[in-house]
Design a protein around this motif. Structure first.
Motif, PDB file in Angstrom:
ATOM      1  N   VAL A 198     -86.223 -10.891  36.308  1.00 20.29           N
ATOM      2  CA  VAL A 198     -85.923  -9.568  36.852  1.00 20.29           C
ATOM      3  C   VAL A 198     -84.444  -9.558  37.224  1.00 20.29           C
ATOM      4  O   VAL A 198     -83.950 -10.484  37.884  1.00 20.29           O
ATOM      5  N   LEU A 199     -83.740  -8.518  36.800  1.00 17.93           N
ATOM      6  CA  LEU A 199     -82.304  -8.386  37.053  1.00 17.93           C
ATOM      7  C   LEU A 199     -82.076  -7.219  38.008  1.00 17.93           C
ATOM      8  O   LEU A 199     -82.394  -6.075  37.682  1.00 17.93           O
ATOM      9  N   PHE A 200     -81.535  -7.518  39.176  1.00 19.16           N
ATOM     10  CA  PHE A 200     -81.284  -6.503  40.188  1.00 19.16           C
ATOM     11  C   PHE A 200     -79.801  -6.151  40.246  1.00 19.16           C
ATOM     12  O   PHE A 200     -78.944  -7.042  40.339  1.00 19.16           O
ATOM     13  N   ASP A 201     -79.503  -4.860  40.236  1.00 13.70           N
ATOM     14  CA  ASP A 201     -78.193  -4.422  40.692  1.00 13.70           C
ATOM     15  C   ASP A 201     -78.106  -4.749  42.187  1.00 13.70           C
ATOM     16  O   ASP A 201     -79.128  -4.998  42.837  1.00 13.70           O
ATOM     17  N   CYS A 202     -76.896  -4.733  42.730  1.00 14.84           N
ATOM     18  CA  CYS A 202     -76.728  -5.034  44.157  1.00 14.84           C
ATOM     19  C   CYS A 202     -76.505  -3.762  44.978  1.00 14.84           C
ATOM     20  O   CYS A 202     -77.368  -3.342  45.750  1.00 14.84           O
ATOM     21  N   ASP A 203     -75.342  -3.120  44.810  1.00 15.51           N
ATOM     22  CA  ASP A 203     -75.001  -1.942  45.613  1.00 15.51           C
ATOM     23  C   ASP A 203     -75.954  -0.785  45.338  1.00 15.51           C
ATOM     24  O   ASP A 203     -76.099  -0.343  44.194  1.00 15.51           O
ATOM     25  N   GLY A 204     -76.604  -0.317  46.398  1.00 18.41           N
ATOM     26  CA  GLY A 204     -77.513   0.812  46.258  1.00 18.41           C
ATOM     27  C   GLY A 204     -78.907   0.428  45.819  1.00 18.41           C
ATOM     28  O   GLY A 204     -79.825   1.252  45.883  1.00 18.41           O
TER      29      GLY A 204
ATOM     30  N   VAL B 249     -79.103 -11.313  40.509  1.00 22.91           N
ATOM     31  CA  VAL B 249     -78.252 -10.146  40.727  1.00 22.91           C
ATOM     32  C   VAL B 249     -77.360  -9.986  39.503  1.00 22.91           C
ATOM     33  O   VAL B 249     -76.795 -10.963  39.000  1.00 22.91           O
ATOM     34  N   ALA B 250     -77.239  -8.748  39.026  1.00 23.64           N
ATOM     35  CA  ALA B 250     -76.346  -8.427  37.908  1.00 23.64           C
ATOM     36  C   ALA B 250     -75.540  -7.203  38.329  1.00 23.64           C
ATOM     37  O   ALA B 250     -76.038  -6.077  38.294  1.00 23.64           O
ATOM     38  N   SER B 251     -74.294  -7.422  38.739  1.00 18.06           N
ATOM     39  CA  SER B 251     -73.514  -6.378  39.405  1.00 18.06           C
ATOM     40  C   SER B 251     -72.134  -6.211  38.784  1.00 18.06           C
ATOM     41  O   SER B 251     -71.537  -7.169  38.283  1.00 18.06           O
ATOM     42  N   SER B 252     -71.615  -4.985  38.875  1.00 16.75           N
ATOM     43  CA  SER B 252     -70.244  -4.717  38.438  1.00 16.75           C
ATOM     44  C   SER B 252     -69.209  -5.155  39.467  1.00 16.75           C
ATOM     45  O   SER B 252     -68.012  -5.135  39.186  1.00 16.75           O
ATOM     46  N   GLY B 253     -69.640  -5.525  40.650  1.00 15.11           N
ATOM     47  CA  GLY B 253     -68.710  -5.927  41.700  1.00 15.11           C
ATOM     48  C   GLY B 253     -68.229  -7.355  41.534  1.00 15.11           C
ATOM     49  O   GLY B 253     -68.833  -8.152  40.810  1.00 15.11           O
ATOM     50  N   PRO B 254     -67.134  -7.716  42.222  1.00 14.22           N
ATOM     51  CA  PRO B 254     -66.668  -9.107  42.209  1.00 14.22           C
ATOM     52  C   PRO B 254     -67.598  -9.998  43.030  1.00 14.22           C
ATOM     53  O   PRO B 254     -68.275  -9.537  43.948  1.00 14.22           O
ATOM     54  N   ARG B 255     -67.624 -11.278  42.693  1.00 13.75           N
ATOM     55  CA  ARG B 255     -68.550 -12.206  43.347  1.00 13.75           C
ATOM     56  C   ARG B 255     -68.370 -12.228  44.866  1.00 13.75           C
ATOM     57  O   ARG B 255     -69.348 -12.256  45.620  1.00 13.75           O
ATOM     58  N   GLN B 256     -67.117 -12.228  45.332  1.00 14.60           N
ATOM     59  CA  GLN B 256     -66.883 -12.292  46.776  1.00 14.60           C
ATOM     60  C   GLN B 256     -67.548 -11.125  47.498  1.00 14.60           C
ATOM     61  O   GLN B 256     -68.163 -11.295  48.561  1.00 14.60           O
ATOM     62  N   LYS B 257     -67.439  -9.926  46.920  1.00  9.44           N
ATOM     63  CA  LYS B 257     -68.058  -8.753  47.532  1.00  9.44           C
ATOM     64  C   LYS B 257     -69.580  -8.864  47.508  1.00  9.44           C
ATOM     65  O   LYS B 257     -70.252  -8.565  48.502  1.00  9.44           O
ATOM     66  N   ILE B 258     -70.128  -9.299  46.382  1.00  8.24           N
ATOM     67  CA  ILE B 258     -71.580  -9.420  46.257  1.00  8.24           C
ATOM     68  C   ILE B 258     -72.116 -10.409  47.292  1.00  8.24           C
ATOM     69  O   ILE B 258     -73.082 -10.122  48.016  1.00  8.24           O
ATOM     70  N   GLU B 259     -71.484 -11.581  47.361  1.00  9.73           N
ATOM     71  CA  GLU B 259     -71.977 -12.608  48.275  1.00  9.73           C
ATOM     72  C   GLU B 259     -71.811 -12.188  49.731  1.00  9.73           C
ATOM     73  O   GLU B 259     -72.664 -12.493  50.573  1.00  9.73           O
ATOM     74  N   HIS B 260     -70.728 -11.463  50.032  1.00  9.62           N
ATOM     75  CA  HIS B 260     -70.556 -10.955  51.397  1.00  9.62           C
ATOM     76  C   HIS B 260     -71.654  -9.948  51.727  1.00  9.62           C
ATOM     77  O   HIS B 260     -72.254  -9.999  52.815  1.00  9.62           O
TER      78      HIS B 260
ATOM     79  N   ARG C 127     -79.993 -15.802  50.839  1.00  4.19           N
ATOM     80  CA  ARG C 127     -80.889 -16.954  50.705  1.00  4.19           C
ATOM     81  C   ARG C 127     -81.785 -16.848  49.478  1.00  4.19           C
ATOM     82  O   ARG C 127     -82.297 -17.858  48.980  1.00  4.19           O
ATOM     83  N   HIS C 128     -81.975 -15.631  48.976  1.00  4.99           N
ATOM     84  CA  HIS C 128     -82.805 -15.443  47.788  1.00  4.99           C
ATOM     85  C   HIS C 128     -82.051 -15.751  46.495  1.00  4.99           C
ATOM     86  O   HIS C 128     -82.673 -15.838  45.434  1.00  4.99           O
ATOM     87  N   PHE C 129     -80.715 -15.878  46.571  1.00  8.04           N
ATOM     88  CA  PHE C 129     -79.904 -15.979  45.358  1.00  8.04           C
ATOM     89  C   PHE C 129     -78.976 -17.193  45.402  1.00  8.04           C
ATOM     90  O   PHE C 129     -77.837 -17.090  45.857  1.00  8.04           O
ATOM     91  N   PRO C 130     -79.422 -18.335  44.907  1.00  9.10           N
ATOM     92  CA  PRO C 130     -78.497 -19.458  44.739  1.00  9.10           C
ATOM     93  C   PRO C 130     -77.337 -19.044  43.833  1.00  9.10           C
ATOM     94  O   PRO C 130     -77.434 -18.061  43.099  1.00  9.10           O
ATOM     95  N   ASN C 131     -76.266 -19.803  43.852  1.00  5.72           N
ATOM     96  CA  ASN C 131     -75.030 -19.416  43.161  1.00  5.72           C
ATOM     97  C   ASN C 131     -75.251 -19.041  41.702  1.00  5.72           C
ATOM     98  O   ASN C 131     -74.685 -18.076  41.199  1.00  5.72           O
ATOM     99  N   ALA C 132     -76.075 -19.783  40.998  1.00 12.96           N
ATOM    100  CA  ALA C 132     -76.283 -19.529  39.570  1.00 12.96           C
ATOM    101  C   ALA C 132     -77.080 -18.258  39.315  1.00 12.96           C
ATOM    102  O   ALA C 132     -77.219 -17.833  38.171  1.00 12.96           O
ATOM    103  N   ASN C 133     -77.598 -17.649  40.370  1.00  6.10           N
ATOM    104  CA  ASN C 133     -78.442 -16.465  40.203  1.00  6.10           C
ATOM    105  C   ASN C 133     -77.683 -15.156  40.412  1.00  6.10           C
ATOM    106  O   ASN C 133     -78.289 -14.120  40.652  1.00  6.10           O
ATOM    107  N   VAL C 134     -76.355 -15.198  40.331  1.00  3.41           N
ATOM    108  CA  VAL C 134     -75.536 -13.991  40.464  1.00  3.41           C
ATOM    109  C   VAL C 134     -74.635 -13.866  39.240  1.00  3.41           C
ATOM    110  O   VAL C 134     -73.894 -14.791  38.907  1.00  3.41           O
TER     111      VAL C 134
END
Length: 218
Positions: free
Chosen positions: A6-12, A104-115, A124-131
């Motif tokens: 399952v691939l989730f967008d992040c924002d919204g 997570v599959a997002s158009s945002g930069p990693r720093q923003k997503i992880e923040h 906690r649901h998304f280890p590094n390789a899962n973004v």
């Protein structure tokens, strides 16, 4: 055919950031002498690449935005997220309940997503390789190449994954890549090339829809 990911967008989709982000943008533009409503900003820029948003703003206001505009905007957005960002209702429950691999599959930069995921308690649901981020992939929504690249990195074919998205840009990218897509929000906007997306009002219904798709033979 069962679902492998399952691939989730992040924002919204997972974090309630769209209104907050565009409120920061509108306030910053006002400081620079440009008037725009939050609703207009939401309508114009949700789900799009930052560089495209800046280019549109400069066309819209017939101006050149100051050097460092993006950096200042991102810093102000990060502060607003730290102070006020919340998860979308049902996000933690949905992620906690999933037995399938998810990303997570997002158009945002990693720093923003992880923040975003950190301050909302979802990281906690998304280890590094899962973004997966557009800045690392090199393609942005609504280009279907974004989701095609994610599938390639996962070694999956379109029928093996399902996308959960909220923005028209994200929905268009996913459908264009041949992915089954659950669209958060009103069904009325899903016409034309978006008509095959499955509209749901919230993540609780998205969880139910995902379960049905996983149990479906095709």
């Amino acid at each position: 055919m069962s679902i492998e990911a399952v691939l989730f967008d992040c924002d919204g989709t997972l974090v309630d950031s769209e209104h907050l982000t565009n409120q920061v943008l509108v306030e910053y533009l006002a400081e620079l002498g440009h008037t725009m409503s939050v609703l207009d900003a939401l309508d114009a820029y949700v789900g799009l690449k930052m560089a495209d948003c800046v280019a549109d703003l400069e066309r819209r206001f017939r101006t050149t935005l100051p050097p460092g505009f993006v950096e200042v905007f991102r810093a102000r957005t990060a502060l607003a997220f730290t102070e006020r960002l919340r998860p979308i209702d049902g996000a933690d429950a949905m992620l906690s309940s999933l037995s399938l691999p998810f990303y997570v599959a997002s158009s945002g930069p990693r720093q923003k997503i992880e923040h975003s995921l950190t301050v909302t308690g979802l990281l906690r649901h998304f280890p590094n390789a899962n973004v997966f981020t557009a800045y690392e992939i090199g393609h942005w929504k609504p280009d279907p190449a974004f989701y095609r690249a994610v599938l390639s990195k996962l070694g999956l074919r379109p029928h093996q994954a399902v996308v959960v998205e909220d923005s028209v840009a994200g929905i268009r990218s996913a459908l264009g890549a041949g992915l089954r897509t659950i669209a958060l929000g009103p069904a009325e906007r899903l016409s034309g090339d978006l008509a095959s997306a499955l509209a749901v009002p919230d993540l609780a219904r998205a969880t139910e829809a995902l379960r049905r798709l996983h149990e479906s033979p095709s």
